[in-house]
Design a protein around this motif. Structure first.
Motif, short mmCIF file in Angstrom:
data_model
loop_
_atom_site.label_atom_id
_atom_site.label_comp_id
_atom_site.label_asym_id
_atom_site.label_seq_id
_atom_site.Cartn_x
_atom_site.Cartn_y
_atom_site.Cartn_z
N TYR A 172 0.83 -1.21 0.00
CA TYR A 172 0.00 0.00 0.00
C TYR A 172 0.86 1.26 0.00
O TYR A 172 0.48 2.28 -0.60
N THR A 173 2.01 1.20 0.65
CA THR A 173 2.92 2.35 0.60
C THR A 173 3.37 2.58 -0.83
O THR A 173 3.38 3.72 -1.32
N SER A 174 3.74 1.52 -1.52
CA SER A 174 4.18 1.62 -2.90
C SER A 174 3.06 2.12 -3.81
O SER A 174 3.29 2.93 -4.71
N GLY A 175 1.84 1.66 -3.56
CA GLY A 175 0.72 2.08 -4.39
C GLY A 175 0.35 3.54 -4.19
O GLY A 175 0.23 4.30 -5.15
N VAL A 176 0.20 3.95 -2.94
CA VAL A 176 -0.21 5.34 -2.66
C VAL A 176 0.89 6.32 -3.05
O VAL A 176 0.62 7.41 -3.54
N ALA A 177 2.14 5.93 -2.85
CA ALA A 177 3.26 6.80 -3.21
C ALA A 177 3.55 6.77 -4.71
O ALA A 177 4.48 7.42 -5.16
N ASN A 178 2.76 6.00 -5.47
CA ASN A 178 2.94 5.88 -6.93
C ASN A 178 4.34 5.43 -7.29
O ASN A 178 4.95 5.93 -8.24
N ASN A 179 4.85 4.47 -6.50
CA ASN A 179 6.17 3.92 -6.78
C ASN A 179 6.07 2.68 -7.65
O ASN A 179 6.64 2.62 -8.73
N GLY A 180 5.37 1.66 -7.18
CA GLY A 180 5.16 0.47 -7.99
C GLY A 180 6.06 -0.70 -7.68
O GLY A 180 5.82 -1.80 -8.16
N SER A 181 7.12 -0.49 -6.88
CA SER A 181 7.95 -1.63 -6.51
C SER A 181 7.18 -2.52 -5.53
O SER A 181 6.29 -2.05 -4.82
#
Length: 567
Positions: free
Chosen positions: A463-472
């Motif tokens: 969820y951190t990756s998703g909300v931060a628009n990172n994707g890893s």
């Protein structure tokens, strides 16, 4: 840790610093709409596009119209990508005969690439046709990156203009960035990757025989062209499931270095562009200094932990650093550096599996994203996210000196502070809220492959990756389910656009203000004190918000590791 590793890290930073002003100068020309040498060739293309679309690039937009056009553009692109993915099985450009994607996976992927997240709940070579890769996904790699830079330009104009009602033209900004920055670099970049051994073909597979005589079928496709914009646009979506750990995406130490440089180079340049736009390049260097301090701190911790290795493995008589999940051709230093680079930016490409890092080594990429990915950050998104923190920092400074806070000649008042807080609060609200939901529901608990703190970290990281628009990904979560595809899709959309709209409102508010010259009572925003305040505000906000979740995940995992326990 070795001297060779530190030479790589410091050399990497040195190259980027040398490129900051040249790249920033080119970006500033696009920001102002000035002609460049490329206009001789691409100028007619730009003009033809405006005529075909019925756009007047000289007609500027207020922040509401700018935001509306940006949102409609991205919503239509998302719908188009969803249709392509669902209909993949009946569309051409599908040499492997792959079927269309299920509804929940097509939704997740369409949102992911629209928002510059490029989270992948699928294996690229076994799920996506060549047409889907090129027309459905690579187009987003260009246009989502161009959108981010255009939005940064809009905020720069908010700070730079005086008593204005407009912040630019979205269509002109996005078109110029695509034509005169992203496309030309990617053409050269693609040729470099092809020369380095990265495939670029419309063929689907090739059959080979190994040295042992074993026959294998290797997936191929238009890899190099997608790889170039994947890195330059801080997109991160890999053509192959192993991403930049795959030798067809990242074959050599040189391509690995160039990929890391391309992830950061535009973000570095935009700091100089901001300083030039507001008439004081020292402002840009101050922002870059704060970013670099946070970045180097993260690299140091990750490299230290990965080089130290796992004491549980050491107790079995196996000495050395932690090479689990890493490619031998890159080693520990290059893998640790890549992990921090890709999560400090909103890239998400990986050349090693973060799930296999030590607990604290894997925590640094997590923290990078939880800070809003403002440590260099994604193209455009990093600098405008950082400026939101700068608004809060100058507000705190104004409270300390007892006067109305000012930043680069603009008074920061309650409207700007409220909007900045609203934009920044989206990240913890969605990350922690969705993590809590997934940590208690059976559908959420079915995802992580590990028990205990490490399994919790896999959910938190997603969820951190998703909300931060990172994707890893943490590589230990089974996310291709209706539950995770749906929630992660919503998280990515909120993480992108619920920050952008308040940011554009700030740009419109600032553009309408008059210039306020510095006085003896103004708080200086270019010196060491200002850099320290910026770092403190970012670290404190991130630390206070996410420390409890980190304590339940990677910190508890680290304490278990040093005590010799596994889950």
């Amino acid at each position: 840790m070795t001297l060779q590793g530190w030479i790589l890290i410091l050399g990497f930073v040195g190259i980027l610093l040398a490129l900051t002003k040249p790249v920033g100068s080119w970006l500033f020309a696009l920001y102002e709409g000035r002609r460049t040498p490329l206009h001789l060739v691409l100028g007619p293309v730009e003009t033809g596009f405006y005529k075909l679309a019925g756009i007047d690039p000289t007609q500027e937009q207020g922040w509401r119209r700018y935001a509306l056009h940006m949102l409609l553009f991205n919503a239509m692109l998302m719908a188009l990508t969803y249709a392509v993915l669902r209909l993949q099985g009946v569309l051409p450009g599908n040499p492997q005969g792959l079927p269309g994607l299920p509804e929940h996976l097509a939704f997740n992927t369409a949102v992911s690439f629209t928002t510059n997240t490029n989270w992948q709940s699928y294996g690229g070579e076994s799920t996506m046709s060549n047409l889907s890769q090129m027309f459905g996904l690579t187009i987003h790699n260009f246009l989502s990156a161009a959108t981010g830079i255009a939005l940064a330009f809009a905020l720069f104009r908010g700070f730079a203009r005086r008593s204005a009602t407009t912040i630019g033209n979205f269509w002109a900004d996005a078109t110029r960035v695509t034509l005169y920055l992203l496309l030309p670099i990617c053409v050269v970049y693609t040729l470099f990757l092809i020369a380095s051994g990265v495939p670029q073909t419309l063929a689907g597979t090739v059959d080979i025989a190994t040295l042992e005589g074993v026959k294998q079928t290797l997936a191929l496709g238009p890899v190099a062209s997608q790889e170039a914009i994947k890195m330059l646009g801080t997109n991160g979506g890999g053509f192959f499931n192993a991403n930049s750990a795959h030798p067809f995406e990242n074959p050599t130490a040189l391509t690995n270095l160039v990929q890391m440089l391309s992830i950061f180079v535009i973000g570095f340049g935009l700091t100089w562009t901001f300083g030039k736009a507001v008439g004081n390049t020292r402002q840009g260097w101050a922002i870059l200094s704060a970013m670099l301090v946070l970045f180097l701190a993260g690299v140091t911790v990750t490299y230290w932990q990965e080089a130290a290795g796992n004491p549980i493995v050491h107790s079995l008589g196996v000495a050395g650093g932690n090479m689990e999940g890493k490619e031998v051709r890159f080693g520990i230093a290059a893998s640790a550096l890549f992990s921090v680079v890709t999560t400090a930016a909103s890239c998400g490409a990986v050349n090693a599996m973060h799930d296999s890092f030590t607990a604290l080594g894997g925590m640094v990429p997590l923290i990078n994203m939880q800070l809003g990915e403002v440590v260099i950050g994604g193209v455009g998104a990093g600098i405008y996210g950082f400026l939101l923190f700068a608004i809060l920092a100058v507000f705190v400074a104004g409270l300390m000196v007892g006067r109305t806070p000012e930043y680069v000649g603009k008074k920061i008042e309650s409207r700007e502070v409220k909007l900045a807080v609203l934009a920044i609060a989206i990240l913890p609200l969605i990350i922690l809220g969705f993590t809590a939901i997934s940590a208690v529901l059976p559908a959420g608990l079915a995802g992580p492959l590990n028990k205990g703190p490490h399994g919790f970290t896999e959910i938190l990281y997603a969820y951190t990756s998703g909300v931060a628009n990172n994707g890893s990904a943490f590589a230990g979560l089974t996310a291709n389910t209706p539950f995770y595809n749906g929630l992660l899709g919503v998280a990515m959309w909120f993480g992108r656009f619920f920050i952008i709209v308040p940011m554009l409102a700030i740009a419109g508010s600032l553009a309408a203000k008059k210039y306020t010259p510095e006085s003896a009572g103004s708080f200086p925003t270019t010196g060491v004190l200002w850099v320290g305040l910026l770092i403190g505000i970012i670290a404190i906000l991130g630390g206070l918000t996410f420390l409890p979740s980190l304590a339940l995940g990677p910190i508890a995992d680290h304490l278990a590791m040093i005590s010799g326990k596994t889950f």
